[in-house]
Scaffold this motif. Structure first.
Motif, mmCIF file in Angstrom:
data_model
loop_
_atom_site.group_PDB
_atom_site.id
_atom_site.type_symbol
_atom_site.label_atom_id
_atom_site.label_comp_id
_atom_site.label_asym_id
_atom_site.label_seq_id
_atom_site.Cartn_x
_atom_site.Cartn_y
_atom_site.Cartn_z
ATOM 1 N N LYS A 20 0.827 -1.207 0.000
ATOM 2 C CA LYS A 20 0.000 0.000 0.000
ATOM 3 C C LYS A 20 0.862 1.258 0.000
ATOM 4 C CE LYS A 20 -3.914 -2.216 2.314
ATOM 5 N NZ LYS A 20 -4.707 -2.315 3.575
ATOM 6 N N ALA A 21 1.980 1.217 0.727
ATOM 7 C CA ALA A 21 2.887 2.366 0.743
ATOM 8 C C ALA A 21 3.485 2.592 -0.644
ATOM 9 C CB ALA A 21 3.986 2.152 1.774
ATOM 10 N N ILE A 22 3.850 1.510 -1.324
ATOM 11 C CA ILE A 22 4.407 1.632 -2.670
ATOM 12 C C ILE A 22 3.374 2.237 -3.622
ATOM 13 C CG2 ILE A 22 5.189 0.316 -4.682
ATOM 14 C CD1 ILE A 22 6.628 -1.553 -2.688
ATOM 15 N N TRP A 23 2.153 1.744 -3.575
ATOM 16 C CA TRP A 23 1.104 2.313 -4.426
ATOM 17 C C TRP A 23 0.865 3.780 -4.087
ATOM 18 C CZ3 TRP A 23 0.509 0.044 -8.679
ATOM 19 C CH2 TRP A 23 0.389 -1.343 -8.812
ATOM 20 N N GLY A 24 0.964 4.117 -2.796
ATOM 21 C CA GLY A 24 0.801 5.516 -2.395
ATOM 22 C C GLY A 24 1.910 6.402 -2.940
ATOM 23 N N HIS A 82 12.052 5.135 2.507
ATOM 24 C CA HIS A 82 12.057 3.959 3.377
ATOM 25 C C HIS A 82 10.645 3.671 3.858
ATOM 26 C CE1 HIS A 82 16.575 4.470 4.646
ATOM 27 N NE2 HIS A 82 16.426 3.970 3.427
ATOM 28 N N HIS A 83 10.333 2.371 3.998
ATOM 29 C CA HIS A 83 9.075 1.987 4.630
ATOM 30 C C HIS A 83 9.266 0.712 5.441
ATOM 31 C CE1 HIS A 83 4.864 1.285 5.494
ATOM 32 N NE2 HIS A 83 5.127 0.011 5.249
ATOM 33 N N SER A 84 8.870 0.782 6.690
ATOM 34 C CA SER A 84 8.697 -0.397 7.540
ATOM 35 C C SER A 84 7.517 -0.081 8.443
ATOM 36 C CB SER A 84 9.955 -0.670 8.383
ATOM 37 O OG SER A 84 10.136 0.349 9.343
ATOM 38 N N ASP A 85 7.064 -1.070 9.190
ATOM 39 C CA ASP A 85 6.059 -0.774 10.196
ATOM 40 C C ASP A 85 6.693 0.089 11.283
ATOM 41 O OD1 ASP A 85 4.305 -2.289 8.752
ATOM 42 O OD2 ASP A 85 4.460 -4.066 10.021
ATOM 43 N N ALA A 86 5.863 0.719 12.095
ATOM 44 C CA ALA A 86 6.367 1.541 13.188
ATOM 45 C C ALA A 86 6.854 0.647 14.328
ATOM 46 C CB ALA A 86 5.279 2.483 13.681
ATOM 47 N N GLY A 87 7.740 1.203 15.155
ATOM 48 C CA GLY A 87 8.242 0.466 16.299
ATOM 49 C C GLY A 87 9.620 -0.123 16.070
#
Length: 282
Positions: A184-188, A199-204
């Motif tokens: 979803k982040a890539i499509w965004g 960069h994208h990962s989950d939070a935490g």
């Protein structure tokens, strides 16, 4: 918009297909459809598909095996990227890894930080990044998993059902990433016409030990496990592997989150989503 997705049978490839926005026509290929070690085959694929956009979700991800199979890892992780760039005049979205960093940082790695990979896998992924143009989009991520995939979560579930005790490394720090959230982040980012490195990962934050403990707790609560076993934290030295891993590979995802306003979903929340879906594969 017509989008060519490579690595379509992998964890991220499947998630990209499942989360594609309206108006996207997907041409999905995997190893059976195109040999990514063959530049001529890649050129033919791009010519025949004639996509507006390519998302390269394919990669040689066997981190330890790559140490003794550098030629294949380089062909898929680096040479194939060069071939895609040469064959396609439009934008290429390329997915890379936290393993391009050496883990010596005292803060989360920013997209522009200096890379210094410790392994063949990390090195070949960094070389793949070097082939990208300024108009392309690079998305680095970490510790990817999803229901039905080959990943740490499913390995832990199997071992927790089979073993009376587990020993898990506690001195490698990063963040798990749920593949549908990454997709979803890539499509965004595509919709925002983003270019350059993100960069994208989950939070935490978590160690592999923390992740394993959470997997057992959440899986037990959902009925995926009928017992709990002791999980003992160990050092990396206590679990030697052919490839060196970065001790700290937390990614700074602030630019991505600010652009997408994605809600900063914590990794444990997404772990629950994955485990609920995993019940259908049981």
């Amino acid at each position: 918009m017509k989008v060519l997705i490579t690595g379509a049978a992998g964890q991220l490839g499947r998630a990209l297909k499942e989360t594609a926005p309206a108006g996207i026509t997907i041409h999905a290929v995997d190893i059976a459809d195109c040999d990514l070690t063959d530049g001529t085959a890649i050129a033919a694929l791009v010519s025949n598909a004639a996509p507006d956009l390519i998302i390269n979700a394919a990669a040689y991800t066997a981190v330890d095996k790559a140490e003794s199979d550098e030629q294949t890892a380089h062909a898929i992780n680096a040479d194939a990227v060069a071939a895609l760039v040469t064959a396609h005049r439009g934008k290429l979205v390329h997915v890379s890894t936290d393993f391009v960093f050496d883990g010596a940082s005292s803060r989360p790695y920013r997209p522009e930080d200096t890379r210094n990979p410790l392994s063949v896998y990390g090195s070949t992924k960094a070389k793949g990044e070097d082939h990208l143009r300024g108009t392309d989009l690079l998305v680095r991520t970490s510790w990817v998993y999803t229901a039905g995939g080959a990943n740490f979560v499913r390995t832990m579930l199997r071992l927790m059902a089979e073993k009376d005790e587990l020993r898990v490394v506690s001195d490698q720090i990063g963040t798990p990433t749920w593949a549908p959230g990454l997709a979803k982040a890539i499509w965004g980012l595509v919709a925002a016409n983003a270019a350059g490195a993100f960069h994208h990962s989950d939070a935490g934050v978590a160690s592999w030990y923390d992740f394993a403990v959470a997997i057992q707790e959440e899986a037990h609560a959902l009925g995926l496990l009928d017992r709990s076993v002791p999980i003992i934290p160990i050092s990396s030295a206590g679990y030697p592997t052919p490839a060196r891993r970065p001790a700290f590979s937390l990614l700074d995802c602030s630019a991505t989150r600010e652009l997408l306003d994605d809600g900063h979903t914590h990794w444990r929340t997404n772990l629950r989503h994955m485990l609920r879906a995993e019940k259908h594969f049981g």
